[in-house]
Scaffold this motif. Structure first.
Motif, PDB file in Angstrom:
ATOM      1  N   PHE A  88       5.301  17.274 -10.387  1.00  0.00           N
ATOM      2  CA  PHE A  88       6.040  16.016 -10.251  1.00  0.00           C
ATOM      3  C   PHE A  88       6.558  15.507 -11.582  1.00  0.00           C
ATOM      4  O   PHE A  88       7.283  14.527 -11.629  1.00  0.00           O
ATOM      5  CB  PHE A  88       5.143  14.925  -9.638  1.00  0.00           C
ATOM      6  CG  PHE A  88       4.836  15.159  -8.201  1.00  0.00           C
ATOM      7  CD1 PHE A  88       3.590  15.589  -7.811  1.00  0.00           C
ATOM      8  CD2 PHE A  88       5.793  14.963  -7.231  1.00  0.00           C
ATOM      9  CE1 PHE A  88       3.294  15.822  -6.493  1.00  0.00           C
ATOM     10  CE2 PHE A  88       5.516  15.182  -5.900  1.00  0.00           C
ATOM     11  CZ  PHE A  88       4.268  15.606  -5.526  1.00  0.00           C
TER      12      PHE A  88
ATOM     13  N   VAL B 186      -1.917   8.811  -5.525  1.00  0.00           N
ATOM     14  CA  VAL B 186      -2.125  10.190  -5.067  1.00  0.00           C
ATOM     15  C   VAL B 186      -1.357  11.159  -5.943  1.00  0.00           C
ATOM     16  O   VAL B 186      -1.864  12.209  -6.366  1.00  0.00           O
ATOM     17  CB  VAL B 186      -1.703  10.328  -3.588  1.00  0.00           C
ATOM     18  CG1 VAL B 186      -1.618  11.781  -3.183  1.00  0.00           C
ATOM     19  CG2 VAL B 186      -2.676   9.600  -2.692  1.00  0.00           C
TER      20      VAL B 186
ATOM     21  N   VAL C 168      -0.424   3.503  -3.005  1.00  0.00           N
ATOM     22  CA  VAL C 168      -1.256   4.665  -2.656  1.00  0.00           C
ATOM     23  C   VAL C 168      -0.562   5.984  -2.962  1.00  0.00           C
ATOM     24  O   VAL C 168      -1.143   6.858  -3.606  1.00  0.00           O
ATOM     25  CB  VAL C 168      -1.701   4.582  -1.177  1.00  0.00           C
ATOM     26  CG1 VAL C 168      -2.376   5.862  -0.760  1.00  0.00           C
ATOM     27  CG2 VAL C 168      -2.629   3.412  -0.980  1.00  0.00           C
ATOM     28  N   PRO C 169       0.683   6.210  -2.531  1.00  0.00           N
ATOM     29  CA  PRO C 169       1.319   7.476  -2.915  1.00  0.00           C
ATOM     30  C   PRO C 169       1.429   7.643  -4.424  1.00  0.00           C
ATOM     31  O   PRO C 169       1.303   8.767  -4.931  1.00  0.00           O
ATOM     32  CB  PRO C 169       2.705   7.384  -2.267  1.00  0.00           C
ATOM     33  CG  PRO C 169       2.530   6.484  -1.129  1.00  0.00           C
ATOM     34  CD  PRO C 169       1.533   5.470  -1.569  1.00  0.00           C
TER      35      PRO C 169
ATOM     36  N   VAL D 293      -0.836  14.494   1.922  1.00  0.00           N
ATOM     37  CA  VAL D 293      -1.990  13.662   1.569  1.00  0.00           C
ATOM     38  C   VAL D 293      -1.538  12.228   1.313  1.00  0.00           C
ATOM     39  O   VAL D 293      -2.185  11.270   1.744  1.00  0.00           O
ATOM     40  CB  VAL D 293      -2.700  14.241   0.331  1.00  0.00           C
ATOM     41  CG1 VAL D 293      -3.743  13.271  -0.190  1.00  0.00           C
ATOM     42  CG2 VAL D 293      -3.334  15.574   0.660  1.00  0.00           C
ATOM     43  N   ALA D 294      -0.405  12.086   0.643  1.00  0.00           N
ATOM     44  CA  ALA D 294       0.097  10.739   0.346  1.00  0.00           C
ATOM     45  C   ALA D 294       0.401   9.990   1.630  1.00  0.00           C
ATOM     46  O   ALA D 294       0.092   8.797   1.751  1.00  0.00           O
ATOM     47  CB  ALA D 294       1.344  10.828  -0.529  1.00  0.00           C
TER      48      ALA D 294
ATOM     49  N   ASP E  14       0.834  -1.210   0.000  1.00  0.00           N
ATOM     50  CA  ASP E  14       0.000   0.000   0.000  1.00  0.00           C
ATOM     51  C   ASP E  14       0.851   1.235   0.000  1.00  0.00           C
ATOM     52  O   ASP E  14       0.498   2.252  -0.594  1.00  0.00           O
ATOM     53  CB  ASP E  14      -0.909   0.014   1.240  1.00  0.00           C
ATOM     54  CG  ASP E  14      -2.153  -0.804   1.030  1.00  0.00           C
ATOM     55  OD1 ASP E  14      -2.540  -1.548   1.950  1.00  0.00           O
ATOM     56  OD2 ASP E  14      -2.732  -0.704  -0.072  1.00  0.00           O
ATOM     57  N   ALA E  15       1.993   1.160   0.664  1.00  0.00           N
ATOM     58  CA  ALA E  15       2.867   2.335   0.723  1.00  0.00           C
ATOM     59  C   ALA E  15       3.454   2.660  -0.637  1.00  0.00           C
ATOM     60  O   ALA E  15       3.943   3.758  -0.855  1.00  0.00           O
ATOM     61  CB  ALA E  15       3.988   2.101   1.732  1.00  0.00           C
TER      62      ALA E  15
ATOM     63  N   LEU F 161       2.421  15.573  -0.665  1.00  0.00           N
ATOM     64  CA  LEU F 161       3.141  14.599   0.167  1.00  0.00           C
ATOM     65  C   LEU F 161       2.363  14.289   1.434  1.00  0.00           C
ATOM     66  O   LEU F 161       2.273  13.134   1.856  1.00  0.00           O
ATOM     67  CB  LEU F 161       4.520  15.136   0.530  1.00  0.00           C
ATOM     68  CG  LEU F 161       5.526  15.265  -0.592  1.00  0.00           C
ATOM     69  CD1 LEU F 161       6.820  15.830  -0.056  1.00  0.00           C
ATOM     70  CD2 LEU F 161       5.777  13.937  -1.259  1.00  0.00           C
TER      71      LEU F 161
ATOM     72  N   ALA G 186      -2.933   9.070   3.341  1.00  0.00           N
ATOM     73  CA  ALA G 186      -3.652   8.038   2.592  1.00  0.00           C
ATOM     74  C   ALA G 186      -2.947   6.701   2.705  1.00  0.00           C
ATOM     75  O   ALA G 186      -3.582   5.659   2.881  1.00  0.00           O
ATOM     76  CB  ALA G 186      -3.771   8.460   1.131  1.00  0.00           C
ATOM     77  N   SER G 187      -1.627   6.719   2.597  1.00  0.00           N
ATOM     78  CA  SER G 187      -0.895   5.460   2.618  1.00  0.00           C
ATOM     79  C   SER G 187      -1.094   4.731   3.937  1.00  0.00           C
ATOM     80  O   SER G 187      -1.166   3.504   3.974  1.00  0.00           O
ATOM     81  CB  SER G 187       0.593   5.758   2.388  1.00  0.00           C
ATOM     82  OG  SER G 187       1.361   4.643   2.717  1.00  0.00           O
TER      83      SER G 187
END
Lengths: 335, 725
Positions: free
Chosen positions: A133, A39, A35-36, B192-193, A31-32, B190, B196-197
């Motif tokens: 980004f 996002v 998810v980022p 938010v990330a 998930d790490a 960042l 969320a993570s």
């Protein structure tokens, strides 16, 4: 249209790989990773969708001489996000780095050098807007086309036998009667400055034009075969500038047209190509040959341009020297 | 150095911290973790110097060289013959990537020392050279590796991935010539990330395949329901997961026919991570010399549901009837899974050493045993060892120590299935912070306590005998899954102990599944811990299986039963261990609030910075300033005070009525909006002061007071000065 960049594709692939590996072998802490990534992709897409396209304008380009470095500048305004500009550099121009990444508002500059005379069209500029980004981009084209003239090289003309008739007259001209006064333009000979008249008007210099000058205009007709237009233009420009500098009116005719003042003459010669002018006879005839030599005929005498010129091409320097001297005179007057 | 450059370097640092934290955690389990910190410092200094001296290509070559040299050294030190068999190494790498922990690597400390420098060096070097994308790739690969092996916890993995993302964002901005104020978008994303993570689950939670070296890919069998004790103990064959609240499952698993009643053992584990158990691969065959009486017991196991374990009594010597693989510590693993009805026969050599034998065994353990079965994580608090020492008291032999610890745990701690999983070390938490737990907690704590006293011990998992349904037949169910302790005695071998109070355990099962017949008669037996030994009056009822010493029955033979085939283990005579009230151990656990780990602090700070950046970007700070500015006027010199008083009024009227138009004088403006007398007074004073150039302090005071009053009529919460009207 918003498109993912290579980086964006990689980040998306990372997220997908994370999901696939979790499905295969267990979630662990994938998930790490996923998810980022999601996002960042969402934020990048949102930022780019909200970002307006910036306006890109090119600063004016003044003419230069071959071998000189000049700077091309583009002003970027408005818009958000990271902007990458890619300027279209014409052929024959050697540019340092026409690509740059900036944050609006900013100015992008790069150096260009031309080895040959001509009319060079810079632009259009490809504008790529990224999110912060670097995952998505939007590409547009800014219409920043602008022509840049590179004059032919102007050489210092030393050997003056062939042109003696005009140059001497220019020197020994009777300067008693002034036919008209006009404002000084950089490039005018400092000998023509009318000091008494100029003293009356602060902040300006006046140049006198004399009767005796008006009578004769030196006409120059220049022709060249295919491939020899450059030496022809260089020779014609050098002769014309030398004559103008001596106070002689000049009229240059080439196949593409006629010009009389310095800027017009140089512009004409910058653009002209090979060919023969339509005019019949002229005071000075400049003829280039396929081998590259240029024959100059005037006053019944014939010589080559190589014999006439100095060993080094002076070009802008000599003109600017004249200008500098004029400026110094200007300072003296003003004080 | 600009702030943006600093932020970029911090992002790279965050990635490195994530990698090094995982390495530190792994090294902590198996040895001394401080070496890696020293190594990391050296590498970072080297990269900092290198960034000034040579280019990216040389750095890549250096990193590659570091990796090659490290791996070469590691391979040379491996005790096996097939050091250079590429296929084997590829298989092991695939196994790691499919979720096997780094802890399963042989000589893991050396392996970590060999492979950690290269990515650390490369990441820091590239970040210093402004090659942020490449730095993100280098560091991100290392983070990705430890994520795939499962050794990176979620907060640490979040740190690594968010750090890589930050490198992308700050790096792009820095190369575009931005400043730190352009970076607020990055910081918000960042934050938010991070949030969320840590809170959203995106990836599928169930594995469908497994990979094992030598076997390849297999479908993952899911026969044990997630969240049950059985799943925690037996679902994965290479680790034991210690969870919190857990449930029991009533599915029937086996029908066992056996001459002797034993625990049906599935396997054992040697590596305690502080949070669970892992089995390290072992290439050295276990040998033990046996002198105690041994007999062969044959058991037939019939599967009653689809299952993928192969239990057998200790000490198994062979399994027939199905294809199995042997795991280390004499466990078995089926190739494929067993279908209901499939059966196999297991042969075991059963030993029943007497207490005197065990006492005489001494403590000269072979190196193969001490190297594996005395391990506790370096970060285990000292008080665990102190407690074990206190409990062992004056026991003179390892056997006495083991008995004391077993008895103490049985008597002191309660049994419960609904507990909260502690956040720290399991053994430490169970001893000092928990009052109750279930078998995994009891067994883990006993093993750890024994290990701190130098007694080799390991965790065993499997099933208790189950419900006796016939003379020699037992029915084993999901809730019979159990974990216990095996202790090593020289010249005897591994002997089993069980510190979990069995009566409460049975009770828990029967409460949850009242329809199932259990040995409820055992509850009527007085004061004896009895195993589930069947229903009805049989000679076996109420007897403790012979191989579990029973310290409670103080030396006397229980209730007269003795069976010629089952040798009872006599009880040690000197059972004077500590009691429930021993203050040294039962100090009331300090009610210490759980400290948030450093990972959460770090991640939390990122979220806070993101929130601040978001607030700043939204202009809220500016608005907040304005709100306060209107309502509160601190005093300085008269001119400033008067000017500000006027400004406040103008700002107020701009918000309440309309702004002053260009070309409109203050007088015209105030008259147009019909300002009251006080406002006009302030305006007059202000204009007078402006043109006169000086101000009477008293007039300024009055003006401020009037302004306060006017503002107070239109807004709330005005802080009035001392002279307010």
């Amino acid at each position: 249209m918003m498109k993912p960049t290579r980086r964006g594709v990689v980040v998306f692939a990372l997220a997908v790989t994370g999901v696939v590996l979790a499905r295969l072998f267990g979630p662990r802490s994938l998930d790490a990773v996923a998810v980022p990534a999601v996002v960042a992709l969402a934020a990048g897409a949102l930022q780019l969708a909200l970002a307006a396209d910036p306006s890109v304008r090119r600063r004016p380009l003044s003419p230069t001489f071959p071998g000189d470095d000049h700077t091309v500048s583009l002003d970027v305004e408005g818009g958000h996000g990271v902007v990458t500009l890619d300027d279209a550099v014409p052929e024959g121009a050697i540019a340092s780095d026409p690509t740059a990444t900036v944050l609006a508002p900013a100015t992008v500059s790069y150096d260009v050098r031309h080895e040959h005379r001509g009319e060079y069209v810079f632009g259009p500029t490809t504008v790529r807007v990224h999110d912060v980004f670097g995952l998505f981009q939007r590409t547009t084209t800014a219409a920043t086309e602008r022509a840049h003239l590179v004059y032919p090289p102007v050489h210092d003309v030393r050997e003056r036998d062939v042109l003696a008739r005009w140059l001497d007259r220019g020197r020994s001209t009777d300067r008693q009667t002034v036919s008209k006064l006009r404002e000084y333009v950089p490039g005018d000979s400092p000998r023509d400055i009318h000091w008494r008249a100029s003293a009356r008007w602060p902040d300006s210099l006046l140049v006198a034009e004399y009767d005796a000058d008006n009578d004769e205009t030196a006409t120059i007709a220049a022709s060249a075969p295919a491939g020899a237009a450059d030496p022809m233009a260089a020779a014609t420009a050098s002769i014309a500038v030398a004559l103008l500098g001596a106070g002689v009116d000049v009229e240059v005719t080439v196949r593409d047209g006629t010009a009389s003042d310095r800027m017009a003459i140089l512009s004409l010669l910058a653009r002209t190509d090979h060919g023969r002018p339509a005019v019949g006879d002229a005071d000075i005839t400049v003829e280039a040959h396929r081998s590259g030599t240029v024959t100059v005929t005037a006053d019944g005498r014939e010589t080559t341009f190589e014999a006439m010129r100095a060993s080094r091409a002076v070009g802008l320097n000599s003109l600017s020297e004249q200008t500098d001297k004029s400026d110094r005179w200007t300072e003296v007057i003003r004080q | 150095m600009s702030a943006l450059r600093l932020a970029s370097l911090l992002a790279a640092g965050l990635v490195l911290v994530s990698v090094l934290a995982t390495v530190y955690r792994v090294l902590d389990v198996v040895g001394d973790p401080t070496d890696v910190l020293g190594l990391a410092a050296v590498i970072i200094v080297a990269a900092t110097l290198g960034a000034r001296l040579f280019g990216v290509r040389q750095a890549a070559i250096t990193a590659g060289g570091l990796l090659a040299v490290g791996l070469g050294w590691y391979l040379a030190e491996l005790p096996t013959e097939n050091t250079f068999a590429l296929a084997v190494h590829v298989e092991y790498v695939l196994a790691l990537l499919s979720g096997r922990s780094i802890l399963e690597i042989v000589n893991v400390e050396q392996w970590l020392l060999a492979v950690t420098p290269a990515p650390v060096f490369l990441t820091w070097f590239l970040a210093l050279r402004h090659r942020y994308v490449l730095a993100a790739v280098a560091g991100g690969s290392a983070v990705g590796f430890v994520v795939l092996t499962g050794d990176a916890t979620l907060p640490v993995a979040t740190m690594g991935c968010v750090g890589a993302l930050a490198l992308l964002g700050f790096g792009t901005l820095e190369r575009a010539g931005g400043t730190i104020s352009d970076a607020d978008v990055v910081v918000v994303v960042l934050a938010v990330a991070v949030g969320a993570s840590l809170s959203i689950t995106l990836v599928p939670q169930e594995a469908t395949m497994t990979y094992s070296p030598g076997v390849g890919f297999e479908r993952a069998t899911e026969y044990a329901t997630e969240g049950t004790l059985e799943a925690d103990l037996l679902a994965t064959n290479d680790r034991v997961r210690i969870g919190g609240r857990t449930e029991l499952s009533a599915e029937t698993r086996w029908t066992v026919e056996s001459d002797r009643e034993r625990y049906w053992r599935v396997g054992a584990y040697d590596l305690y991570t502080g949070e669970g158990w892992i089995r390290r691969p072992n290439s050295i065959a276990e040998t033990s010399v046996r002198r105690a009486a041994a007999e062969t017991v044959t058991q037939r196991f019939t599967a009653e549901s689809r299952i993928a374990t192969v239990p057998a009594a200790w000490r198994p010597i062979g399994v027939e009837g199905i294809d199995v693989r042997t795991t280390v510590f004499r466990g078995f693993e089926p190739i494929g899974s067993l279908q209901p009805g499939e059966s196999y026969v297991a042969e075991s050599r059963v030993i029943d050493p007497s207490p005197s034998q065990l006492r005489r065994a001494g403590d000269s353990y072979p190196e193969t045993v001490t190297s594996r079965f005395l391990q506790v994580p370096d970060s285990t608090p000292d008080r665990v060892a102190q407690a074990a020492e206190a409990v062992a008291g004056d026991a003179e032999t390892p056997y006495g120590t083991a008995v004391r610890i077993e008895g103490w745990l049985k008597n002191t701690k309660d049994y419960s299935l609904s507990i909260d999983r502690p956040s720290g070390d399991i053994a430490d938490s169970f001893l000092f912070e928990m009052e109750a737990g279930y078998c995994t907690y009891f067994a883990t704590t006993m093993v750890v306590m024994l290990r701190t006293q130098g007694v080799p011990a390991r965790l065993a998992v499997g099933y208790t005998p189950g419900e006796r349904v016939g003379d020699d037949t037992w029915r084993v169910r999901g809730y019979n899954s159990h974990s216990w302790v095996e202790v090593y005695f020289p010249e005897v071998g591994w002997v089993q102990f069980d510190p979990t109070p069995s009566q409460p355990r049975e009770q828990a099962a029967s409460e949850q599944f009242p329809d199932v017949e259990t040995a409820s008669d055992s509850e009527s037996d007085t004061g004896e811990n009895s195993e589930e030994s069947g229903s009805g009056p049989t000679p076996d009822a109420g007897r403790v299986p012979g191989w579990v010493p029973d310290p409670d029955s103080g030396g006397s033979d229980p209730a007269g039963q003795s069976d010629a085939t089952d040798t009872r283990t006599p009880i040690p005579a000197d059972d004077s261990g500590p009691t429930l009230q021993d203050p040294a151990i039962n100090a009331p656990s300090v009610d210490r609030p759980d400290r948030p780990g450093w990972e959460r602090l770090l991640l939390g700070s990122i979220v806070v910075v993101g929130l601040l950046a978001g607030v700043r970007r939204s202009g809220a700070f500016g608005r907040l300033y304005r709100v306060i500015w209107l309502r509160w006027q601190p005093r300085s010199d008269p001119m400033t005070d008067l000017t500000r008083a006027y400004d406040r009024l103008e700002y107020l009227f701009e918000r309440v009525h309309r702004p002053r138009r260009a070309g409109e004088t203050p007088r015209q403006y105030f008259e147009a909006i019909e300002a009251d007398e006080r406002a006009m007074t302030v305006r007059r004073r202000y204009e007078q002061a402006r043109y006169a150039g000086e101000v009477d302090p008293a007039a300024a005071d009055r003006a401020v007071a009037l302004a306060d009053a006017v503002v107070a009529e239109h807004v709330r919460f005005v802080v009035a000065g001392p002279d307010s009207v």
